[in-house]
Scaffold this motif. Structure first.
Motif, PDB file in Angstrom:
ATOM      1  N   GLY A 133     -16.500  32.047   2.790  1.00  0.00           N
ATOM      2  CA  GLY A 133     -16.351  31.986   4.231  1.00  0.00           C
ATOM      3  C   GLY A 133     -15.718  30.716   4.723  1.00  0.00           C
ATOM      4  N   ILE A 134     -15.306  29.815   3.870  1.00  0.00           N
ATOM      5  CA  ILE A 134     -14.674  28.549   4.263  1.00  0.00           C
ATOM      6  C   ILE A 134     -13.243  28.569   3.791  1.00  0.00           C
ATOM      7  N   GLU A 135     -12.285  28.283   4.672  1.00  0.00           N
ATOM      8  CA  GLU A 135     -10.862  28.280   4.313  1.00  0.00           C
ATOM      9  C   GLU A 135     -10.462  26.898   3.839  1.00  0.00           C
ATOM     10  N   MET A 136      -9.869  26.837   2.669  1.00  0.00           N
ATOM     11  CA  MET A 136      -9.435  25.564   2.088  1.00  0.00           C
ATOM     12  C   MET A 136      -7.982  25.687   1.699  1.00  0.00           C
ATOM     13  N   GLY A 137      -7.194  24.614   1.925  1.00  0.00           N
ATOM     14  CA  GLY A 137      -5.769  24.604   1.615  1.00  0.00           C
ATOM     15  C   GLY A 137      -5.528  24.306   0.159  1.00  0.00           C
ATOM     16  N   PRO A 138      -4.301  24.540  -0.284  1.00  0.00           N
ATOM     17  CA  PRO A 138      -3.971  24.259  -1.688  1.00  0.00           C
ATOM     18  C   PRO A 138      -3.918  22.774  -1.952  1.00  0.00           C
ATOM     19  N   SER A 139      -4.226  22.429  -3.178  1.00  0.00           N
ATOM     20  CA  SER A 139      -4.198  21.032  -3.613  1.00  0.00           C
ATOM     21  C   SER A 139      -3.316  20.913  -4.833  1.00  0.00           C
ATOM     22  N   THR A 140      -2.460  19.918  -4.840  1.00  0.00           N
ATOM     23  CA  THR A 140      -1.568  19.664  -5.992  1.00  0.00           C
ATOM     24  C   THR A 140      -1.850  18.334  -6.619  1.00  0.00           C
ATOM     25  N   PHE A 150       4.718  29.714  -8.121  1.00  0.00           N
ATOM     26  CA  PHE A 150       4.429  28.450  -8.801  1.00  0.00           C
ATOM     27  C   PHE A 150       4.542  27.220  -7.912  1.00  0.00           C
ATOM     28  N   GLU A 151       4.962  27.363  -6.642  1.00  0.00           N
ATOM     29  CA  GLU A 151       5.126  26.158  -5.836  1.00  0.00           C
ATOM     30  C   GLU A 151       3.787  25.547  -5.457  1.00  0.00           C
ATOM     31  N   ARG A 152       2.696  26.336  -5.467  1.00  0.00           N
ATOM     32  CA  ARG A 152       1.394  25.778  -5.136  1.00  0.00           C
ATOM     33  C   ARG A 152       0.720  25.116  -6.338  1.00  0.00           C
ATOM     34  N   CYS A 153       1.326  25.284  -7.522  1.00  0.00           N
ATOM     35  CA  CYS A 153       0.831  24.509  -8.669  1.00  0.00           C
ATOM     36  C   CYS A 153       1.229  23.049  -8.562  1.00  0.00           C
ATOM     37  N   CYS A 201      12.277  32.483 -17.519  1.00  0.00           N
ATOM     38  CA  CYS A 201      12.830  31.351 -16.784  1.00  0.00           C
ATOM     39  C   CYS A 201      12.114  30.074 -17.221  1.00  0.00           C
ATOM     40  N   HIS A 202      12.637  28.929 -16.827  1.00  0.00           N
ATOM     41  CA  HIS A 202      12.040  27.625 -17.060  1.00  0.00           C
ATOM     42  C   HIS A 202      11.843  26.932 -15.722  1.00  0.00           C
ATOM     43  N   ILE A 203      10.691  26.343 -15.550  1.00  0.00           N
ATOM     44  CA  ILE A 203      10.350  25.645 -14.299  1.00  0.00           C
ATOM     45  C   ILE A 203       9.993  24.214 -14.660  1.00  0.00           C
ATOM     46  N   ARG A 204      10.582  23.278 -13.950  1.00  0.00           N
ATOM     47  CA  ARG A 204      10.305  21.849 -14.165  1.00  0.00           C
ATOM     48  C   ARG A 204       9.640  21.282 -12.924  1.00  0.00           C
ATOM     49  N   PHE A 205       8.449  20.674 -13.137  1.00  0.00           N
ATOM     50  CA  PHE A 205       7.694  20.061 -12.045  1.00  0.00           C
ATOM     51  C   PHE A 205       7.999  18.565 -11.979  1.00  0.00           C
ATOM     52  N   ASN A 257      -1.834  23.283 -14.065  1.00  0.00           N
ATOM     53  CA  ASN A 257      -2.109  24.289 -13.043  1.00  0.00           C
ATOM     54  C   ASN A 257      -1.295  25.558 -13.282  1.00  0.00           C
ATOM     55  N   ALA A 258      -0.059  25.414 -13.768  1.00  0.00           N
ATOM     56  CA  ALA A 258       0.782  26.589 -14.011  1.00  0.00           C
ATOM     57  C   ALA A 258       0.315  27.362 -15.246  1.00  0.00           C
ATOM     58  N   ILE A 259      -0.177  26.661 -16.277  1.00  0.00           N
ATOM     59  CA  ILE A 259      -0.664  27.338 -17.484  1.00  0.00           C
ATOM     60  C   ILE A 259      -1.842  28.258 -17.152  1.00  0.00           C
ATOM     61  N   TYR A 260      -2.562  27.943 -16.056  1.00  0.00           N
ATOM     62  CA  TYR A 260      -3.711  28.760 -15.642  1.00  0.00           C
ATOM     63  C   TYR A 260      -3.297  30.196 -15.336  1.00  0.00           C
TER      64      TYR A 260
END
Length: 549
Positions: free
Chosen positions: A32-39, A133-136, A150-154, A162-165
């Motif tokens: 019931g509590i809204e929380m934003g993404p964390s990186t 993947f942008e929220r990772c 594809c390949h993604i570089r952070f 976070n992306a491996i999850y």
């Protein structure tokens, strides 16, 4: 490459450092509590994501329905919350079943910031990948491929965890079950050159900083320890240190400092006198050690003389070898280089032997002059003693000069040998170069001779060609004149008539007779044709022009 089962902790903690009780206390109740993404580093962006009905946010993860999966499988005994459905704008991510085998990943490369995403449906676009993947974490670049991966570089290494999850999730685009819109996604570490290069750059920078710090520490001059202030207690301790072997040097420096400061007074003069007396008693020990070392030196000298005598005998035998090799009946069989080496070796042996004999002679003279006046039967008092001391000093100076001259002589001999070897080497190189130049010159001479012969031959051929060309031109001119004349006389003309015409036209043609002209016309039967007219005595031969027939 070896693989291991790995899922990062969804609440941003290290699961290997947690127990069952700590899991329950670490997870807050977020229903019931809204929380934003964390990186941030170590946090999973899908741990606390919005409410489940919000399309722009990820599903809410509650506290119930724990299942055993994660690092190492069920054997670890660690309980993690289940993965929830992730609803996106154009796609939906369905988590794997708890009974499914956890996906395997390769060992993480050093400095890894790039992931490999495989198993993508054919209709997957870069926009969908970026939304997933942008929220990772912040994405640096996405490199799409035509072969469903594809390949993604952070920008940070922690975002890779976070992306491996998301490995094992089933991606469904536009809620369609076709193979082009739905498939299971596999996320793994990628071995990228850019990541490896940046990691190596960071390592080299750290090594340079460490070396710079070590150099600064090495060049730092250590400050001497402070000298303790004088007191009766410290004076007693210092007196004991003056009697020791290891602490004498330090104690003497402290005593000198106290005396220079003026710590000595009538009250403590007894302490200072006892310390000075201890310092003086050290002289007796040093003299005993000096005599001991002198005895050892004398023994070593005797042993050295014995060994040097054996060396001298070997030098003599070696000299005999070189002398025997220099005999005429043997010497003629050696080559020039071998003779040169034998002469050089013989000379070196003689120089070393002479130097050794000179050294032995000097040592004997010094031993005879080192005899003390106390041992001589006639001891001269007063002035004679001083003269002898002066002579000894002079002798010691001469000895030092002799030693320096010996060293200079040896150095000059070594330099001379080096210079000789360099000169010999340069001479050999020069001889080799001269031989090569001679061979090259001989080759050039042969080549010049062949070119001259070829030139003479070409000039003769050219002369012949010019003569033949002039003949051809004359014949062509004659053919043209004859053709013109016969073209005007269609019924033909005799050879005499033709020759008279040619003599009138050109005086140079007069040298040619009727036979030459007739033979020339016979060589060209397609242009000139011989015709016979008349019968019997009136038979006459004529030539006609048949070039147009």
């Amino acid at each position: 490459m070896p693989s291991n089962n790995y899922y990062p902790a969804p609440w941003g903690m290290n699961p290997m450092d947690m127990s069952l009780n700590s899991v329950a206390t670490a997870l807050p109740v977020t229903s019931g509590i809204e929380m934003g993404p964390s990186t941030s580093s170590g946090m999973n962006p899908y741990a606390y994501m919005g409410m489940s009905g919000d399309g722009s946010m990820y599903g809410m993860m509650g506290m119930g329905n724990y299942c055993q999966y994660g690092i190492g499988g069920a054997e670890t005994g660690i309980i993690f919350p289940p993965k929830e459905i992730i609803t996106l704008t154009k796609s939906v991510m369905y988590p794997p079943e708890p009974k499914d085998k956890p996906p395997t990943v390769r060992d993480r490369p050093l400095g890894c910031r790039t992931i490999f995403v495989g198993g993508l449906p054919e209709k997957t676009t870069e926009e969908i990948i970026r939304e997933i993947f942008e929220r990772c974490g912040e994405i640096s670049v996405i490199r799409m491929s035509k072969k469903n991966f594809c390949h993604i570089r952070f920008t940070e290494e922690c975002h890779v965890d976070n992306a491996i999850y998301l490995s094992g999730y089933k991606l469904k685009i536009e809620n369609k079950d076709d193979a082009a819109y739905c498939n299971r996604v596999h996320v793994d570490f990628a071995n990228a050159r850019d990541d490896q290069y940046e990691y190596e750059c960071r390592q080299r920078k750290a090594q340079r900083e460490a070396r710079h710090k070590e150099e600064q520490e090495a060049y730092r001059v250590p400050t001497p320890p402070p000298v303790v202030q004088y007191s009766d207690h410290e004076a007693t301790i210092l007196g004991e240190k003056l009697r020791g072997e290891d602490t004498f040097q330090e104690a003497v420096s402290i005593l000198i400092t106290w005396l220079e400061r003026g710590e000595c007074s009538k009250r403590n003069a007894g302490y200072f006198y006892s310390m000075i007396q201890s310092t003086n008693s050290r002289i007796r020990r040093l003299m005993i050690e000096k005599r001991k070392y002198e005895d050892e030196v004398n023994k070593a000298k005797i042993m050295l003389k014995q060994q040097m005598q054996g060396i001298l005998l070997q030098f003599n035998e070696i000299g005999k070898v070189f002398s025997a090799a220099s005999l005429q009946k043997v010497w003629d069989h050696f080559t020039k280089a071998q003779r040169k080496n034998i002469e050089m070796w013989k000379k070196q042996t003689e120089e070393i032997k002479n130097a050794y004999l000179e050294e032995v002679l000097n040592d004997r003279i010094e031993d005879e002059m080192d005899v003390s006046d106390d041992d001589s039967p006639n001891q001269l008092p007063g002035k004679g003693r001083n003269d002898e001391l002066e002579l000894q000093e002079e002798l010691s100076k001469l000895k030092e000069e002799c030693d320096s001259l010996k060293c200079q002589l040896e150095a000059s001999q070594n330099e001379l040998m080096v210079v000789r070897s360099e000169i010999d080497q340069k001479r050999d190189n020069a001889d080799h170069q001269v031989q090569s130049l001679k061979q090259a010159l001989q080759g050039l001479q042969h080549e010049i001779l062949s070119l001259n012969q070829k030139r003479v031959k070409d000039e003769a051929e050219l002369k012949e060609l010019r003569i033949s060309l002039s003949n051809i031109q004359n014949e062509a001119r004659l053919i043209g004149l004859i053709s013109t004349f016969l073209n005007v006389h269609p019924f033909g003309a005799s050879i005499d008539h033709i020759c008279s015409y040619l003599h009138q036209i050109d005086c140079t043609v007069r040298a040619r007779g009727a036979r030459d002209v007739e033979s020339l016309m016979k060589h060209f039967p397609l242009i000139f044709k011989e015709v016979s007219t008349g019968i019997g005595a009136s038979l006459e031969k004529k030539w006609t022009f048949s070039g147009f027939k």
